[in-house]
Scaffold this motif. Structure first.
Motif, PDB file in Angstrom:
ATOM      1  N   MET A   1      84.506 116.005  11.951  1.00  0.00           N
ATOM      2  CA  MET A   1      85.465 116.272  13.010  1.00  0.00           C
ATOM      3  C   MET A   1      85.792 114.986  13.731  1.00  0.00           C
ATOM      4  SD  MET A   1      84.025 119.757  14.686  1.00  0.00           S
ATOM      5  CE  MET A   1      83.711 121.212  13.710  1.00  0.00           C
ATOM      6  N   ARG A   2      87.051 114.744  13.970  1.00  0.00           N
ATOM      7  CA  ARG A   2      87.449 113.518  14.633  1.00  0.00           C
ATOM      8  C   ARG A   2      86.919 113.528  16.054  1.00  0.00           C
ATOM      9  NH1 ARG A   2      90.615 110.044  12.741  1.00  0.00           N
ATOM     10  NH2 ARG A   2      91.495 108.348  13.965  1.00  0.00           N
ATOM     11  N   GLY A   3      86.134 112.520  16.379  1.00  0.00           N
ATOM     12  CA  GLY A   3      85.614 112.432  17.738  1.00  0.00           C
ATOM     13  C   GLY A   3      84.518 113.436  18.044  1.00  0.00           C
ATOM     14  N   TYR A   4      84.041 114.195  17.034  1.00  0.00           N
ATOM     15  CA  TYR A   4      83.043 115.209  17.324  1.00  0.00           C
ATOM     16  C   TYR A   4      81.642 114.674  17.109  1.00  0.00           C
ATOM     17  CZ  TYR A   4      79.935 119.160  16.752  1.00  0.00           C
ATOM     18  OH  TYR A   4      78.884 120.019  16.857  1.00  0.00           O
ATOM     19  N   CYS A   5      80.788 114.945  18.084  1.00  0.00           N
ATOM     20  CA  CYS A   5      79.376 114.589  17.923  1.00  0.00           C
ATOM     21  C   CYS A   5      78.553 115.623  18.660  1.00  0.00           C
ATOM     22  CB  CYS A   5      79.091 113.204  18.483  1.00  0.00           C
ATOM     23  SG  CYS A   5      77.370 112.708  18.312  1.00  0.00           S
ATOM     24  N   LYS A   6      77.506 116.090  18.031  1.00  0.00           N
ATOM     25  CA  LYS A   6      76.566 116.988  18.692  1.00  0.00           C
ATOM     26  C   LYS A   6      75.185 116.402  18.510  1.00  0.00           C
ATOM     27  CE  LYS A   6      75.186 121.762  19.099  1.00  0.00           C
ATOM     28  NZ  LYS A   6      75.372 123.122  18.596  1.00  0.00           N
ATOM     29  N   ARG A   7      74.520 116.152  19.615  1.00  0.00           N
ATOM     30  CA  ARG A   7      73.262 115.414  19.529  1.00  0.00           C
ATOM     31  C   ARG A   7      72.337 115.853  20.658  1.00  0.00           C
ATOM     32  NH1 ARG A   7      74.625 109.430  19.320  1.00  0.00           N
ATOM     33  NH2 ARG A   7      75.119 109.682  21.507  1.00  0.00           N
TER      34      ARG A   7
ATOM     35  N   GLU B   1      99.644 107.759  18.525  1.00  0.00           N
ATOM     36  CA  GLU B   1      98.193 107.652  18.363  1.00  0.00           C
ATOM     37  C   GLU B   1      97.408 108.585  19.296  1.00  0.00           C
ATOM     38  OE1 GLU B   1      96.836 103.620  18.374  1.00  0.00           O
ATOM     39  OE2 GLU B   1      98.422 102.933  17.032  1.00  0.00           O
ATOM     40  N   GLY B   2      97.795 109.857  19.315  1.00  0.00           N
ATOM     41  CA  GLY B   2      97.087 110.824  20.151  1.00  0.00           C
ATOM     42  C   GLY B   2      95.627 110.958  19.780  1.00  0.00           C
ATOM     43  N   GLU B   3      95.326 110.843  18.473  1.00  0.00           N
ATOM     44  CA  GLU B   3      93.934 110.952  18.038  1.00  0.00           C
ATOM     45  C   GLU B   3      93.102 109.760  18.499  1.00  0.00           C
ATOM     46  OE1 GLU B   3      96.126 108.886  14.654  1.00  0.00           O
ATOM     47  OE2 GLU B   3      96.517 110.434  16.159  1.00  0.00           O
ATOM     48  N   VAL B   4      93.740 108.599  18.658  1.00  0.00           N
ATOM     49  CA  VAL B   4      93.031 107.429  19.176  1.00  0.00           C
ATOM     50  C   VAL B   4      92.688 107.642  20.650  1.00  0.00           C
ATOM     51  CG1 VAL B   4      93.217 104.970  19.694  1.00  0.00           C
ATOM     52  CG2 VAL B   4      94.069 105.848  17.510  1.00  0.00           C
ATOM     53  N   ALA B   5      93.653 108.156  21.415  1.00  0.00           N
ATOM     54  CA  ALA B   5      93.420 108.394  22.845  1.00  0.00           C
ATOM     55  C   ALA B   5      92.303 109.410  23.059  1.00  0.00           C
ATOM     56  CB  ALA B   5      94.710 108.862  23.514  1.00  0.00           C
ATOM     57  N   SER B   6      92.377 110.554  22.379  1.00  0.00           N
ATOM     58  CA  SER B   6      91.356 111.587  22.583  1.00  0.00           C
ATOM     59  C   SER B   6      89.984 111.126  22.092  1.00  0.00           C
ATOM     60  CB  SER B   6      91.763 112.886  21.883  1.00  0.00           C
ATOM     61  OG  SER B   6      91.732 112.753  20.473  1.00  0.00           O
ATOM     62  N   GLY B   7      89.962 110.414  20.968  1.00  0.00           N
ATOM     63  CA  GLY B   7      88.685 109.924  20.453  1.00  0.00           C
ATOM     64  C   GLY B   7      88.056 108.886  21.353  1.00  0.00           C
ATOM     65  N   TYR B   8      88.882 108.003  21.918  1.00  0.00           N
ATOM     66  CA  TYR B   8      88.347 106.970  22.806  1.00  0.00           C
ATOM     67  C   TYR B   8      87.789 107.585  24.093  1.00  0.00           C
ATOM     68  CZ  TYR B   8      87.959 102.671  25.454  1.00  0.00           C
ATOM     69  OH  TYR B   8      87.476 101.628  26.195  1.00  0.00           O
ATOM     70  N   ILE B   9      88.527 108.537  24.651  1.00  0.00           N
ATOM     71  CA  ILE B   9      88.057 109.223  25.861  1.00  0.00           C
ATOM     72  C   ILE B   9      86.692 109.864  25.607  1.00  0.00           C
ATOM     73  CG2 ILE B   9      88.488 111.216  27.359  1.00  0.00           C
ATOM     74  CD1 ILE B   9      91.530 110.584  26.964  1.00  0.00           C
ATOM     75  N   THR B  10      86.581 110.549  24.494  1.00  0.00           N
ATOM     76  CA  THR B  10      85.336 111.255  24.164  1.00  0.00           C
ATOM     77  C   THR B  10      84.164 110.300  23.991  1.00  0.00           C
ATOM     78  OG1 THR B  10      86.638 112.972  23.064  1.00  0.00           O
ATOM     79  CG2 THR B  10      84.301 112.867  22.547  1.00  0.00           C
ATOM     80  N   GLU B  11      84.375 109.217  23.256  1.00  0.00           N
ATOM     81  CA  GLU B  11      83.272 108.278  23.013  1.00  0.00           C
ATOM     82  C   GLU B  11      82.847 107.560  24.292  1.00  0.00           C
ATOM     83  OE1 GLU B  11      80.266 106.424  21.048  1.00  0.00           O
ATOM     84  OE2 GLU B  11      81.515 108.104  20.431  1.00  0.00           O
ATOM     85  N   ARG B  12      83.783 107.218  25.144  1.00  0.00           N
ATOM     86  CA  ARG B  12      83.419 106.568  26.414  1.00  0.00           C
ATOM     87  C   ARG B  12      82.623 107.516  27.306  1.00  0.00           C
ATOM     88  NH1 ARG B  12      82.900 103.718  29.201  1.00  0.00           N
ATOM     89  NH2 ARG B  12      84.516 102.667  30.409  1.00  0.00           N
ATOM     90  N   LEU B  13      82.955 108.806  27.258  1.00  0.00           N
ATOM     91  CA  LEU B  13      82.203 109.780  28.036  1.00  0.00           C
ATOM     92  C   LEU B  13      80.781 109.944  27.498  1.00  0.00           C
ATOM     93  CD1 LEU B  13      84.998 112.429  28.600  1.00  0.00           C
ATOM     94  CD2 LEU B  13      83.956 110.972  30.345  1.00  0.00           C
TER      95      LEU B  13
ATOM     96  N   LEU C   1     100.423 106.133  24.832  1.00  0.00           N
ATOM     97  CA  LEU C   1      99.514 107.117  24.268  1.00  0.00           C
ATOM     98  C   LEU C   1      98.754 107.804  25.393  1.00  0.00           C
ATOM     99  CD1 LEU C   1      96.339 105.433  22.695  1.00  0.00           C
ATOM    100  CD2 LEU C   1      97.839 104.282  24.319  1.00  0.00           C
ATOM    101  N   GLY C   2      98.269 109.002  25.135  1.00  0.00           N
ATOM    102  CA  GLY C   2      97.535 109.728  26.158  1.00  0.00           C
ATOM    103  C   GLY C   2      96.925 110.998  25.610  1.00  0.00           C
ATOM    104  N   ALA C   3      96.119 111.656  26.446  1.00  0.00           N
ATOM    105  CA  ALA C   3      95.429 112.884  26.031  1.00  0.00           C
ATOM    106  C   ALA C   3      95.031 113.673  27.271  1.00  0.00           C
ATOM    107  CB  ALA C   3      94.197 112.558  25.188  1.00  0.00           C
ATOM    108  N   THR C   4      94.819 114.968  27.078  1.00  0.00           N
ATOM    109  CA  THR C   4      94.217 115.794  28.112  1.00  0.00           C
ATOM    110  C   THR C   4      92.704 115.585  28.088  1.00  0.00           C
ATOM    111  OG1 THR C   4      93.775 117.743  26.738  1.00  0.00           O
ATOM    112  CG2 THR C   4      95.996 117.509  27.631  1.00  0.00           C
TER     113      THR C   4
END
Length: 276
Positions: free
Chosen positions: A22-28, A88-100, A147-150
């Motif tokens: 999953m793009r940007g998905y991580c469960k840990r 590049e919506g997938e870049v925005a959402s993925g970056y937000i997720t990883e920084r969080l 670019l941007g994301a919710t």
């Protein structure tokens, strides 16, 4: 199989945007697993749904993290929907997720471990979001694009929850047989977003704090997931009927199938966390 995609933003941050299937998905699950920490806090089970719908690319990112500190367990869940009308919506959402994720292990774990209150937790989240927005701004200017994301975020610790929300993804609560929408959509009647995280001036998110009461479920989902669903479709998420993570994944897929059959073509993503 684990695939990693990296983007070098204008600051020297290398960000992992592709994790698992999953793009940007991580469960840990990680952290300081002391006996004291395991006894404290909430037991949370969770599941995710991630589907590209009728699109070529899924621009959504979803994430669940759990850690155990000396002060107890803490859980972070996020959904982020890349804006399809921009680049590049997938870049925005993925970056937000990883920084969080970085903030979760770098700041939130320390705050919870020191038993800091909800104001300190909220300030850390807001500071991180402000930095993310600035970094996406710099990236957009460097490539001459927008670019941007919710972003809809749920943080659980002790018997409390914190929601940080911007855009038109949603967070629902399911408690004592009732489904309640906890967030408001930042949109102009479906014609477009009025707030997002991205290469725009910083816009303040909504913040909501509350207490967790007994067995309760929290659903985080993008607009593609909820638009075609009615209240009846939510009944299968009753927290009292769920005691395994496999059940959550299966029931989210059933809801996604309903949305598909009703004509949904957008990306569809959801996270459901059940507090036991």
């Amino acid at each position: 199989m684990c695939l990693y995609g990296r983007w070098d933003f204008c600051n020297p941050i290398l960000v992992v945007l592709q994790m698992g299937y999953m793009r940007g998905y991580c469960k840990r699950i990680g952290g300081i697993c002391s006996k004291e920490g395991r006894r404290k806090g909430l037991r949370v089970i969770s599941g995710v749904y991630w589907d590209k719908g009728g699109r070529e690319v899924n621009q959504d990112s979803v994430m669940v993290q759990q850690a155990v500190t000396r002060a107890g367990r803490m859980t972070l869940a996020v959904v982020s929907d890349g804006i399809g009308g921009l680049w590049e919506g997938e870049v925005a959402s993925g970056y937000i997720t990883e920084r969080l994720i970085e903030n979760f292990y770098g700041q939130m774990a320390a705050l919870v471990g020191r038993r800091r209150g909800k104001k300190a937790v909220a300030r850390s989240m807001l500071r991180c979001l402000y930095e993310i927005n600035g970094e996406l701004n710099a990236y957009g200017k460097g490539k001459d694009l927008k670019l941007g994301a919710t972003m809809s975020l749920l943080f659980l610790w002790g018997k409390r929850y914190l929601i940080v929300h911007i855009g038109d993804s949603r967070i629902y609560s399911y408690h004592r047989g009732k489904v309640k929408l906890l967030t408001r959509d930042h949109s102009d009647g479906g014609r477009g977003l009025t707030r997002c995280v991205g290469s725009f001036p910083y816009q303040a998110p909504d913040i909501l704090c509350g207490r967790v009461w007994g067995r309760q479920g929290f659903l985080l989902c993008t607009d593609g997931f909820y638009k075609r669903l009615d209240k009846e479709a939510f009944r299968i998420l009753s927290p009292g009927d769920i005691d395994r993570e496999e059940q959550i994944g299966r029931r989210l897929r059933e809801m996604g199938d309903v949305a598909h059959k009703r004509g949904e073509k957008d990306n569809m993503s959801a996270v459901y966390a059940v507090i036991q």
